[in-house]
Motif scaffolding. Sequence first.
Motif, short mmCIF file in Angstrom:
data_model
loop_
_atom_site.label_atom_id
_atom_site.label_comp_id
_atom_site.label_asym_id
_atom_site.label_seq_id
_atom_site.Cartn_x
_atom_site.Cartn_y
_atom_site.Cartn_z
N ASP A 12 54.84 58.12 63.13
CA ASP A 12 55.36 57.50 64.35
C ASP A 12 54.33 56.51 64.89
OD1 ASP A 12 56.81 56.80 66.52
OD2 ASP A 12 56.77 58.76 67.51
N ASN A 13 53.23 57.00 65.42
CA ASN A 13 52.16 56.14 65.92
C ASN A 13 50.86 56.43 65.19
OD1 ASN A 13 53.60 54.83 68.22
ND2 ASN A 13 53.75 56.95 68.96
N VAL A 14 50.07 55.38 65.00
CA VAL A 14 48.74 55.51 64.41
C VAL A 14 47.72 55.17 65.49
CG1 VAL A 14 47.16 54.74 62.62
CG2 VAL A 14 49.61 54.90 62.13
N ILE A 15 46.89 56.15 65.86
CA ILE A 15 45.93 55.98 66.95
C ILE A 15 44.52 56.20 66.39
CG2 ILE A 15 45.18 56.77 69.21
CD1 ILE A 15 48.57 57.85 68.32
N VAL A 16 43.62 55.23 66.65
CA VAL A 16 42.25 55.27 66.13
C VAL A 16 41.27 55.39 67.29
CG1 VAL A 16 40.50 54.07 64.78
CG2 VAL A 16 42.92 53.84 64.17
N PHE A 17 40.35 56.35 67.19
CA PHE A 17 39.24 56.48 68.13
C PHE A 17 37.96 56.10 67.38
CE2 PHE A 17 42.37 59.45 69.84
CZ PHE A 17 42.33 59.18 71.20
N PRO A 18 37.49 54.84 67.45
CA PRO A 18 36.30 54.44 66.68
C PRO A 18 34.98 54.86 67.30
CG PRO A 18 37.18 52.57 67.88
CD PRO A 18 38.11 53.71 68.14
N ASN A 19 35.01 55.45 68.52
CA ASN A 19 33.77 55.89 69.18
C ASN A 19 33.87 57.37 69.56
OD1 ASN A 19 32.21 53.27 69.52
ND2 ASN A 19 34.17 52.73 70.43
N TYR A 20 34.49 58.14 68.70
CA TYR A 20 34.74 59.55 68.99
C TYR A 20 33.46 60.37 68.94
CZ TYR A 20 36.81 64.21 68.50
OH TYR A 20 37.15 65.53 68.66
N ASN A 21 33.29 61.23 69.93
CA ASN A 21 32.22 62.24 69.89
C ASN A 21 32.61 63.43 70.74
OD1 ASN A 21 30.73 62.09 72.65
ND2 ASN A 21 30.96 59.94 72.04
N ILE A 22 32.05 64.56 70.38
CA ILE A 22 32.46 65.82 71.00
C ILE A 22 32.16 65.84 72.50
CG2 ILE A 22 32.06 68.32 71.03
CD1 ILE A 22 33.67 67.35 68.68
N GLN A 23 31.04 65.24 72.90
CA GLN A 23 30.65 65.29 74.31
C GLN A 23 31.68 64.58 75.18
OE1 GLN A 23 28.03 67.08 75.54
NE2 GLN A 23 29.07 66.62 77.47
N ASP A 24 32.21 63.44 74.69
CA ASP A 24 33.22 62.73 75.48
C ASP A 24 34.49 63.55 75.60
OD1 ASP A 24 31.57 60.63 75.91
OD2 ASP A 24 32.45 59.29 74.42
N VAL A 25 34.81 64.32 74.57
CA VAL A 25 35.98 65.20 74.65
C VAL A 25 35.76 66.27 75.71
CG1 VAL A 25 37.40 66.86 73.38
CG2 VAL A 25 36.60 64.78 72.25
N LYS A 26 34.55 66.85 75.71
CA LYS A 26 34.24 67.88 76.71
C LYS A 26 34.27 67.31 78.12
CE LYS A 26 31.36 70.73 73.69
NZ LYS A 26 29.99 71.26 73.43
N ASP A 27 33.87 66.03 78.26
CA ASP A 27 33.86 65.40 79.57
C ASP A 27 35.23 64.90 80.00
OD1 ASP A 27 31.17 65.86 79.63
OD2 ASP A 27 30.58 63.83 79.04
N GLY A 28 36.23 65.07 79.12
CA GLY A 28 37.59 64.71 79.46
C GLY A 28 37.87 63.22 79.45
N LYS A 29 37.09 62.44 78.70
CA LYS A 29 37.30 60.99 78.69
C LYS A 29 38.54 60.60 77.90
CE LYS A 29 32.47 59.70 79.39
NZ LYS A 29 31.31 58.92 78.88
N TYR A 30 38.93 61.44 76.97
CA TYR A 30 40.20 61.23 76.27
C TYR A 30 40.65 62.55 75.67
CZ TYR A 30 36.73 60.35 72.54
OH TYR A 30 35.66 60.41 71.70
N SER A 31 41.89 62.61 75.33
CA SER A 31 42.45 63.86 74.83
C SER A 31 43.46 63.55 73.73
CB SER A 31 43.14 64.63 75.96
OG SER A 31 44.20 63.85 76.50
N ILE A 32 43.77 64.60 72.96
CA ILE A 32 44.77 64.51 71.90
C ILE A 32 45.80 65.61 72.16
CG2 ILE A 32 45.15 64.72 69.42
CD1 ILE A 32 42.26 63.82 69.02
N PRO A 33 47.10 65.25 72.26
CA PRO A 33 47.65 63.89 72.08
C PRO A 33 47.40 63.00 73.30
CG PRO A 33 49.38 65.44 72.65
CD PRO A 33 48.15 66.27 72.48
N MET A 34 47.45 61.70 73.05
CA MET A 34 47.26 60.72 74.11
C MET A 34 48.53 60.59 74.93
SD MET A 34 44.28 59.04 74.34
CE MET A 34 44.69 57.40 74.92
N ASN A 35 48.34 60.20 76.18
CA ASN A 35 49.48 59.86 77.04
C ASN A 35 50.08 58.55 76.52
OD1 ASN A 35 51.15 58.85 79.10
ND2 ASN A 35 50.01 59.97 80.66
N LYS A 36 51.33 58.59 76.09
CA LYS A 36 51.95 57.41 75.46
C LYS A 36 52.00 56.20 76.40
CE LYS A 36 52.59 59.55 71.63
NZ LYS A 36 53.87 59.90 71.06
N ASP A 37 52.06 56.45 77.69
CA ASP A 37 52.13 55.33 78.63
C ASP A 37 50.82 54.54 78.68
OD1 ASP A 37 54.71 56.06 79.29
OD2 ASP A 37 54.07 57.34 80.96
#
Length: 531
Positions: A12-37
């Motif tokens: 359906d959609n192809v989403i790339v996170f080229p600056n992914y790191n665990i700390q940003d996930v813990k800090d809530g900077k982005y999440s999976i799945p992403m908000n489609k809006d």
Amino acid sequence: TPDLATQQFSIDNVIVFPNYNIQDVKDGKYSIPMNKDSLSKYAFDDIYVIDPQHKFKPKIFDRALYFKKGDLYNRSNHNLTLNRLISLGVFKFVKNEFVVSDSLSHKFDAYYLLTPRQVQSLRLEALGRTNSANYAGSELNLNWTHRNFFRGAEQFKAAIYGAFDFQMGGAQNANNIFRAGTNVQLSIPRIVAPFRFHSSSEFVPRTNITLGYEFQNRTQYYTLNNFTGSFGYVWKENARKEHDLKVIDITLVSPANVTEEYKVKSDGNPAMKRVVDKQLIFGPTYSYTYTNTMLPRTNTFYYKGTLDLAGNITGLVTGADVKKDKEKKIFGIPFSQYVKIENDLRFYHKFTEKSSLATRFIGGIAYPYGNSEFIPFSKQFFSGGSNSIRAFRARTLGPGSFDPRTIDPGTYFDQSGDVKLELNAEYRANLYKFLNAAVFVDAGNIWLLHDDPTRPGAKFSKDFLNEIAVGAGVGLRLDFSILILRLDLAMPLRVPYYEKGDRWAFDKINFGDSNWRKDNLVLNIAIGYPF
């Protein structure tokens, strides 16, 4: 197996996170799945690149990803995409997740989570060395690497270096050697060409551009200015097959300050004179490499073939022929014209997990024609040394039955040839943990294609088998995984410049004689295996 797992799904959609790191996930900077809006502002063609700081050009992911919106998922394209992302060389970790977006329509979103490597690195190297010509010296290298130079995963490397070698013993007129230079390389993760190039390989093809300069000063003899440049491509069909094509490979050698002493020493010696000739070498080069040594097999192979074509088209167009006094020049410098072919074939047989046999054959020939009567010194073959025939010191063997002992040792002149044959065999065994041992035999030589009055016996002839040098020895290797330190002690068994009928040296072996040990035992200290 769950019933859902047996169904075919499309992307359906192809989403790339080229600056992914665990700390940003813990800090809530982005999440999976992403908000489609929130995805629309990251759209690029049929993919979404979540890169608010614009560190990467989205186009590199469009080239690397083999999943597009609407494609049917398959395992081959899944693995192909991951391997291509890794081969870009800018990501430390690469993984992906599939999140069902519409189970009724059998669709899921593909997320690619890419953790980048350090963008820049600086490396300083220092080394000390000695050689058999009573020279000692040191070298300093400073290397800078940028792995995302134009935000398209381009790798830019720049290096500066300086080195010196001086004669030990405090000779008043020592022929000391100084070198300094710089080189740069830009490696682009795609084929840069006027035509469209599509690769379905799991390895990203690369376009390489290099430039370099080296200043070399032999204090009592001459100064050389060496300029180099190349433009070409490297691509892999798969993990075993690699192609390296340099569309243009240029070398310009410009001598300066040739001393009267060197002119006197080289008088009547054409080979020495050619060292300080102006040289312009240009043309395409191509090499093909096949290897399966990375596979867990009993028998494995490695092969590399190289073809070097210098000045061929230019020579044909201009009608250059030095033998008919039709030598052609470019900017006042005669250009070199030759064909050089070299083959390197290796075979490895594993007896057990702790013992193996390694063999290698090298065969090469360089043939000058048209605008050249001789092969440029820098493009000729050499023999002897820690990665060649170890019973003879580096670049001192040959050509043919020529006796290098007749050369004035103060000239420090390397022996070179137009033809090379070499065969090596080495039995390797593990003694204890990181300590390995080896027993080896090396054989071979180099030859000239034309007679050289100053080097009698150097020409290749039907009698070449009688001019093969043979050496043997034992070695210890300290294998620390990240570093292999090699110590090889070798002695000559057959010396091609001895009198015919007396070239085998078994009857001359005398370990109790200190003079024999000094003249015949050669210790090679090196990093890594010889082949």
